[in-house]
Design a protein around this motif. Sequence first.
Motif, PDB file in Angstrom:
ATOM      1  N   MET A 103      19.792  13.619  36.026  1.00 13.25           N
ATOM      2  CA  MET A 103      17.840  13.343  36.295  1.00 13.25           C
ATOM      3  C   MET A 103      17.950  14.864  35.748  1.00 13.25           C
ATOM      4  O   MET A 103      18.638  15.961  36.790  1.00 13.25           O
ATOM      5  N   ALA A 104      16.175  15.271  35.745  1.00 10.36           N
ATOM      6  CA  ALA A 104      15.845  16.238  35.553  1.00 10.36           C
ATOM      7  C   ALA A 104      15.236  17.312  36.639  1.00 10.36           C
ATOM      8  O   ALA A 104      14.644  16.163  38.094  1.00 10.36           O
ATOM      9  N   ALA A 105      15.292  17.974  37.098  1.00 12.77           N
ATOM     10  CA  ALA A 105      15.169  18.982  38.425  1.00 12.77           C
ATOM     11  C   ALA A 105      13.412  18.187  39.136  1.00 12.77           C
ATOM     12  O   ALA A 105      13.340  18.020  40.258  1.00 12.77           O
ATOM     13  N   THR A 106      12.976  18.240  37.624  1.00 13.22           N
ATOM     14  CA  THR A 106      11.506  17.461  38.793  1.00 13.22           C
ATOM     15  C   THR A 106      11.805  16.856  39.054  1.00 13.22           C
ATOM     16  O   THR A 106      10.468  16.196  39.296  1.00 13.22           O
ATOM     17  N   ALA A 107      12.647  15.789  39.038  1.00 18.24           N
ATOM     18  CA  ALA A 107      12.516  14.290  39.723  1.00 18.24           C
ATOM     19  C   ALA A 107      12.847  14.266  40.563  1.00 18.24           C
ATOM     20  O   ALA A 107      12.383  13.830  41.812  1.00 18.24           O
ATOM     21  N   ALA A 108      12.811  15.711  41.192  1.00 15.84           N
ATOM     22  CA  ALA A 108      14.289  15.708  42.641  1.00 15.84           C
ATOM     23  C   ALA A 108      12.931  16.779  43.386  1.00 15.84           C
ATOM     24  O   ALA A 108      12.553  17.207  44.309  1.00 15.84           O
ATOM     25  N   ILE A 109      12.068  17.582  42.667  1.00 14.69           N
ATOM     26  CA  ILE A 109      11.780  18.705  42.495  1.00 14.69           C
ATOM     27  C   ILE A 109      10.233  18.521  42.770  1.00 14.69           C
ATOM     28  O   ILE A 109       9.765  18.357  41.762  1.00 14.69           O
ATOM     29  N   LYS A 110       9.079  19.057  43.491  1.00 17.68           N
ATOM     30  CA  LYS A 110       7.435  19.502  43.349  1.00 17.68           C
ATOM     31  C   LYS A 110       7.293  20.692  43.211  1.00 17.68           C
ATOM     32  O   LYS A 110       7.053  21.237  44.845  1.00 17.68           O
ATOM     33  N   PRO A 111       7.420  21.595  42.013  1.00 18.70           N
ATOM     34  CA  PRO A 111       7.478  23.032  42.009  1.00 18.70           C
ATOM     35  C   PRO A 111       6.387  23.708  41.578  1.00 18.70           C
ATOM     36  O   PRO A 111       5.185  23.089  41.406  1.00 18.70           O
ATOM     37  N   ALA A 112       5.751  24.813  43.054  1.00 19.37           N
ATOM     38  CA  ALA A 112       4.559  26.165  42.569  1.00 19.37           C
ATOM     39  C   ALA A 112       5.322  27.411  42.144  1.00 19.37           C
ATOM     40  O   ALA A 112       7.027  27.743  42.602  1.00 19.37           O
ATOM     41  N   LEU A 113       4.381  27.556  41.378  1.00 19.63           N
ATOM     42  CA  LEU A 113       5.132  29.120  40.618  1.00 19.63           C
ATOM     43  C   LEU A 113       3.969  29.635  42.085  1.00 19.63           C
ATOM     44  O   LEU A 113       2.869  29.778  42.077  1.00 19.63           O
ATOM     45  N   VAL A 114       4.388  31.006  42.650  1.00 20.15           N
ATOM     46  CA  VAL A 114       3.646  32.273  43.278  1.00 20.15           C
ATOM     47  C   VAL A 114       3.710  33.605  42.718  1.00 20.15           C
ATOM     48  O   VAL A 114       4.763  33.831  42.763  1.00 20.15           O
ATOM     49  N   VAL A 115       2.602  33.793  41.569  1.00 20.44           N
ATOM     50  CA  VAL A 115       2.783  35.495  41.164  1.00 20.44           C
ATOM     51  C   VAL A 115       2.444  35.880  41.743  1.00 20.44           C
ATOM     52  O   VAL A 115       1.072  36.122  41.991  1.00 20.44           O
ATOM     53  N   VAL A 116       2.819  37.085  42.360  1.00 23.27           N
ATOM     54  CA  VAL A 116       2.342  37.971  43.474  1.00 23.27           C
ATOM     55  C   VAL A 116       1.849  39.380  42.934  1.00 23.27           C
ATOM     56  O   VAL A 116       2.754  39.871  42.117  1.00 23.27           O
ATOM     57  N   ASP A 117       0.517  40.308  42.700  1.00 21.48           N
ATOM     58  CA  ASP A 117       0.166  40.967  43.198  1.00 21.48           C
ATOM     59  C   ASP A 117       0.137  42.161  41.887  1.00 21.48           C
ATOM     60  O   ASP A 117       1.008  42.657  41.744  1.00 21.48           O
ATOM     61  N   MET A 118       0.470  40.957  40.434  1.00 17.53           N
ATOM     62  CA  MET A 118       0.965  41.805  38.988  1.00 17.53           C
ATOM     63  C   MET A 118      -0.860  42.405  38.887  1.00 17.53           C
ATOM     64  O   MET A 118      -1.649  41.786  38.193  1.00 17.53           O
ATOM     65  N   GLN A 119      -0.804  43.386  39.783  1.00 17.29           N
ATOM     66  CA  GLN A 119      -2.085  44.413  39.438  1.00 17.29           C
ATOM     67  C   GLN A 119      -1.957  45.803  38.977  1.00 17.29           C
ATOM     68  O   GLN A 119      -1.095  45.963  39.283  1.00 17.29           O
ATOM     69  N   GLU A 120      -3.179  45.755  38.292  1.00 12.59           N
ATOM     70  CA  GLU A 120      -3.311  47.745  37.372  1.00 12.59           C
ATOM     71  C   GLU A 120      -2.515  48.289  38.474  1.00 12.59           C
ATOM     72  O   GLU A 120      -1.508  49.916  38.397  1.00 12.59           O
ATOM     73  N   ASP A 121      -3.136  48.158  40.130  1.00 11.52           N
ATOM     74  CA  ASP A 121      -2.330  49.916  40.426  1.00 11.52           C
ATOM     75  C   ASP A 121      -1.087  49.806  40.804  1.00 11.52           C
ATOM     76  O   ASP A 121      -0.520  50.454  41.182  1.00 11.52           O
ATOM     77  N   PHE A 122      -0.470  48.357  41.045  1.00 15.59           N
ATOM     78  CA  PHE A 122       0.929  48.365  41.030  1.00 15.59           C
ATOM     79  C   PHE A 122       1.670  48.548  40.195  1.00 15.59           C
ATOM     80  O   PHE A 122       3.196  48.105  39.792  1.00 15.59           O
ATOM     81  N   CYS A 123       0.859  48.724  38.433  1.00 17.06           N
ATOM     82  CA  CYS A 123       1.939  48.940  37.758  1.00 17.06           C
ATOM     83  C   CYS A 123       1.711  50.334  36.690  1.00 17.06           C
ATOM     84  O   CYS A 123       0.704  50.702  36.130  1.00 17.06           O
ATOM     85  N   PRO A 124       2.593  51.118  35.915  1.00 20.40           N
ATOM     86  CA  PRO A 124       3.166  52.389  35.490  1.00 20.40           C
ATOM     87  C   PRO A 124       1.571  51.398  33.959  1.00 20.40           C
ATOM     88  O   PRO A 124       1.628  50.399  33.585  1.00 20.40           O
ATOM     89  N   PRO A 125       1.106  52.414  33.652  1.00 19.61           N
ATOM     90  CA  PRO A 125       1.469  54.423  33.792  1.00 19.61           C
ATOM     91  C   PRO A 125       1.011  54.984  35.023  1.00 19.61           C
ATOM     92  O   PRO A 125       0.536  56.206  34.678  1.00 19.61           O
ATOM     93  N   ASN A 126      -0.997  54.005  35.090  1.00 19.22           N
ATOM     94  CA  ASN A 126      -1.598  54.893  35.808  1.00 19.22           C
ATOM     95  C   ASN A 126      -1.764  54.564  37.088  1.00 19.22           C
ATOM     96  O   ASN A 126      -2.683  54.550  38.215  1.00 19.22           O
ATOM     97  N   GLY A 127      -0.836  54.101  37.944  1.00 17.65           N
ATOM     98  CA  GLY A 127      -1.413  52.310  38.966  1.00 17.65           C
ATOM     99  C   GLY A 127      -0.640  53.194  40.446  1.00 17.65           C
ATOM    100  O   GLY A 127      -0.031  54.649  39.897  1.00 17.65           O
ATOM    101  N   SER A 128      -2.270  52.945  41.495  1.00 24.65           N
ATOM    102  CA  SER A 128      -1.945  54.335  42.318  1.00 24.65           C
ATOM    103  C   SER A 128      -0.782  54.199  43.632  1.00 24.65           C
ATOM    104  O   SER A 128      -0.027  54.942  43.648  1.00 24.65           O
ATOM    105  N   LEU A 129      -0.088  53.281  43.197  1.00 20.88           N
ATOM    106  CA  LEU A 129       1.254  52.783  44.138  1.00 20.88           C
ATOM    107  C   LEU A 129       2.297  52.104  42.177  1.00 20.88           C
ATOM    108  O   LEU A 129       2.716  50.842  43.152  1.00 20.88           O
TER     109      LEU A 129
END
Length: 237
Positions: A1-27
């Motif tokens: 049985m596929a996993a999706t038959a047993a669960i109802k999943p959500a995806l949470v993508v956290v804070d993929m923002q410019e300030d958290f990424c090189p080369p210019n992010g402040s953090l």
Amino acid sequence: MAATAAIKPALVVVDMQEDFCPPNGSLAVQGGREISSTINALLSKPGFITRVLTQDYHPRNHISFASNHAEPNNKPFISSITMQNPAPGKQSETKPQQLWPIHCVADTPGATIIPEIDTSKADLVVQKGKHPQIEMYSVFADAFGNRDLSINAQSVSLDVAAALREKGVTDVFVVGLAGDYCVKYTAVDAVKAGFRSWVVEEATRCVVPDGWGAVKGELEAAGVSVISIMDPIIHGI
């Protein structure tokens, strides 16, 4: 049985923002931009019943910004201050807060989600950390664990737990930045909110690059499953 038959999943993508990424992010998180293709692959999976993107979204006078505090206690990454619980009747409760460089100020380029992320796949975009006097690493609760939107209305733009429950979500898969802060606390608070919680380790990076081993231990102790992108449950979504 596929996993999706047993669960109802959500995806949470956290804070993929410019300030958290090189080369210019402040953090900037080392390797933060490099995980985009893995995250996009997850965003494209048809089995997720909802996909949430989060943004740190601070006012300029945010309590976590080192420059908002007097010398000598205003060194980013080093200094800390004391926060007070904003919840009614709990103002006597305090905790330390590490200070950071100014980052992800609302309505600035640094707060935008990086263009490498396919935002067209998102069902919800949620801003957090909006209250000037409280930190909010997790999208589910502030630093004191307050989850009631009547308290958090100034901190977060949506009650994410309620939105997920409305869709019947059982399992929350958390990815993004940073593994040792906002990803960790979001995943742990997903458990506290009553969901099964998962972190896909190829799709996160840490502020402290060699800190992932310790973070994994904390996540697993809190009931979060840390898995690979190759895990069968991912293939079943």
